[in-house]
Design a protein around this motif. Structure first.
Motif, PDB file in Angstrom:
ATOM      1  N   HIS A 147      -0.963   1.865  -3.760  1.00 50.49           N
ATOM      2  CA  HIS A 147      -0.583   0.661  -3.678  1.00 50.49           C
ATOM      3  C   HIS A 147       0.986   0.111  -3.787  1.00 50.49           C
ATOM      4  O   HIS A 147       1.770   0.761  -4.077  1.00 50.49           O
ATOM      5  CB  HIS A 147      -1.197   0.058  -5.271  1.00 50.49           C
ATOM      6  CG  HIS A 147      -2.661   0.581  -5.305  1.00 50.49           C
ATOM      7  ND1 HIS A 147      -3.671  -0.340  -5.111  1.00 50.49           N
ATOM      8  CD2 HIS A 147      -2.882   1.720  -6.091  1.00 50.49           C
ATOM      9  CE1 HIS A 147      -4.715   0.434  -5.562  1.00 50.49           C
ATOM     10  NE2 HIS A 147      -4.475   1.492  -6.026  1.00 50.49           N
ATOM     11  N   HIS A 148       0.906  -1.144  -3.021  1.00 59.11           N
ATOM     12  CA  HIS A 148       2.498  -1.559  -3.024  1.00 59.11           C
ATOM     13  C   HIS A 148       2.778  -2.355  -4.576  1.00 59.11           C
ATOM     14  O   HIS A 148       1.786  -2.749  -5.211  1.00 59.11           O
ATOM     15  CB  HIS A 148       2.407  -2.864  -2.059  1.00 59.11           C
ATOM     16  CG  HIS A 148       2.257  -2.384  -0.516  1.00 59.11           C
ATOM     17  ND1 HIS A 148       3.290  -1.808   0.057  1.00 59.11           N
ATOM     18  CD2 HIS A 148       1.298  -2.587   0.146  1.00 59.11           C
ATOM     19  CE1 HIS A 148       3.071  -1.489   1.305  1.00 59.11           C
ATOM     20  NE2 HIS A 148       1.843  -1.870   1.482  1.00 59.11           N
ATOM     21  N   ASP A 310      -4.297  -3.008  -8.304  1.00 57.65           N
ATOM     22  CA  ASP A 310      -3.973  -4.320  -7.642  1.00 57.65           C
ATOM     23  C   ASP A 310      -3.786  -5.390  -8.927  1.00 57.65           C
ATOM     24  O   ASP A 310      -2.974  -6.191  -8.944  1.00 57.65           O
ATOM     25  CB  ASP A 310      -4.467  -4.599  -6.775  1.00 57.65           C
ATOM     26  CG  ASP A 310      -4.245  -3.495  -5.183  1.00 57.65           C
ATOM     27  OD1 ASP A 310      -3.013  -3.282  -5.389  1.00 57.65           O
ATOM     28  OD2 ASP A 310      -5.128  -3.532  -4.599  1.00 57.65           O
TER      29      ASP A 310
END
Length: 359
Positions: A147-148, A310
Motif C-alpha cells: 500500500h502507498h 487503505d
C-alpha cells in the motif's frame, strides 16, 4: 541509497531471550521485489512474547512458525530505494507499507479472496524469506500485499497503520449497530484503534477497560464515553448496571488476559457478540458453558487487518482516526534492549517504535 553502502544493521532473533544486533549485507531485490529503507517499525505484543518465550518454542524446530535466526518486526514502514524491473505501481522514492502477511496465492482461502487466512502463509519477521523491519533495509516479498503511504503521514503515524488495521478488522467482525453498547478491553495501540474505529459506527456507548490512567485518558479522547479500571471496581457489575442488568452487546478483547476473557463472557448479554483479538502466551481457562448453554453467544476470532490498510491510511491522514499520544517512545536499533524493556516495564508506554536509520 549510496552505491558504497553494502551492509546494514539488523536485529536478529535466535531464540527465547536471545536477540542480537548484527551487521548483514543489504538485500538485493529480484525482478518482482522492492528494497525498503525502513523509517520506523513498532514493537508488537507478539514480538515481546516471541522474545520472552511461550507456545512458539514448545514444539520441535522443524514445526515452528518462526525460522531462526530471523530479523524481527512486522509493523514497519519505509521508503523505496530500489525495485525490480517487473514491479509496477511503485517508484523509487515513494513511501509504502506491506501487510504483515505474505499469502501463497494458491490455497482455497487465497483463491476465494480470504488471503489473510492463507493455509501456507509467510509473515514478515518470522521466516528467513520474509525478514522484518528491525533493520535499516528490508526486502518486500514478491507476493507482498502493498500500500502507498502519503508523505504527509508522519513516521509515528505510519508505525500505527498495521495495528490500527488489526483493530479496524476486529471492529468489522463485531458488526456494531447504532444501538449497541460496546466494551473494549485492553487499551494499548490496538485497543485504542478499536475505540476510534468503533466510534465511526456511532454506537450508543463505548466503554474502555484498562489498568493504566494514560491509556484511559487517550481512550476518552479517541471516542470512549466511559473508562473503567478493573482493579478499582467490579467491571461486570458496572456494565450490567449501565445496561438495565442485561450486559453489553459487544465485547472486544484486546488485552490478551485470562481475566479479561472470563470478564467478557460474564459482561456480554444473552445473544451478544464476543470478539477475541488479544494473544495469549499460554493456554487459558474459561467457563465455556456460558457460550452455549447460558447465553448463546456469537464468539468471533479476529486475525490481522485484511482490507483495512487503505481505509486506515486514509483515516489517519484525514484525522478521522486519531493517533496523537499513542507512540510514546522511539529508540534506535542499538537501543533495542532498552526499547523492549520499556515496552514491557514502563507504565507510560503504549507503542514503542524502533527507528533503524535515525530520527
Amino acid at each position: 541509497m549510496s552505491k558504497e553502502k553494502r551492509t546494514m544493521d539488523a536485529l536478529r532473533l535466535y531464540g527465547p531471550m536471545d536477540m542480537r544486533l548484527e551487521t548483514l549485507d543489504i538485500p538485493e531485490c529480484g525482478e518482482d521485489e522492492m528494497l525498503l529503507r525502513v523509517l520506523g517499525c513498532g514493537i508488537c505484543g507478539s514480538d515481546l512474547k516471541n522474545f520472552a518465550g511461550g507456545h512458539e518454542w514448545n514444539v520441535p524446530p522443524e514445526e515452528r512458525f518462526i525460522e531462526t535466526p530471523v530479523t524481527a518486526g512486522h509493523e514497519f514502514y519505509g521508503e523505496i530505494v530500489a525495485k525490480g524491473s517487473r514491479v509496477e505501481g511503485y517508484e523509487v522514492g515513494e513511501r509504502m507499507i506491506s501487510e504483515q502477511i505474505i499469502p501463497c496465492g494458491n490455497c482455497r482461502f487465497c483463491q476465494s479472496g480470504q488471503y489473510w487466512m492463507c493455509q501456507n502463509l509467510r509473515m514478515y519477521g518470522f521466516q528467513n524469506e520474509a525478514n522484518g523491519g528491525f533493520a535499516q533495509y528490508m526486502k518486500i516479498h514478491r507476493r507482498g500485499v502493498n500500500h502507498h503511504v502519503p508523505k504527509e503521514v508522519t513516521v509515528e503515524q505510519a508505525a500505527l497503520i498495521e495495528p490500527y488495521a488489526c483493530g479496524m478488522h476486529a471492529v468489522e467482525r463485531a458488526r456494531i449497530q447504532h444501538d449497541d453498547i460496546v466494551v473494549v478491553s485492553g487499551l494499548g495501540a490496538i485497543g485504542l484503534s478499536m475505540v476510534a474505529s468503533a466510534r465511526l459506527a456511532i454506537p450508543r456507548k463505548i466503554i474502555g477497560l484498562d489498568l493504566r490512567e494514560n491509556r484511559q485518558a487517550l481512550a476518552l479522547k479517541f471516542g470512549a464515553d466511559l473508562v473503567l479500571d478493573p482493579s478499582q471496581c467490579d467491571v461486570v457489575k458496572e456494565i450490567r448496571g449501565l445496561t438495565g442488568g442485561y450486559g453489553c452487546d459487544v465485547y472486544l478483547e484486546a488485552a490478551g488476559s485470562e481475566a479479561s476473557v472470563s470478564q467478557g463472557l460474564a459482561a456480554v448479554r444473552n445473544l451478544g457478540r464476543y470478539v477475541q483479538f488479544g494473544i495469549f502466551s499460554r493456554d487459558i481457562m474459561a467457563n465455556w458453558n456460558i457460550i452455549g448453554d447460558e447465553k448463546e453467544l456469537d464468539v468471533l476470532g479476529s486475525h490481522l487487518g485484511p482490507r483495512c490498510f487503505d481505509a486506515v491510511i486514509s483515516g489517519i491522514a484525514s484525522g478521522l482516526l486519531p493517533t496523537q499520544g499513542v507512540v510514546t517512545h522511539k529508540f534506535g536499533l542499538e537501543q533495542w534492549d532498552e526499547a523492549y524493556r520499556t515496552a514491557v516495564e514502563d507504565p507510560e508506554a503504549i507503542k514503542v517504535v524502533i527507528v533503524p536509520n535515525g530520527t
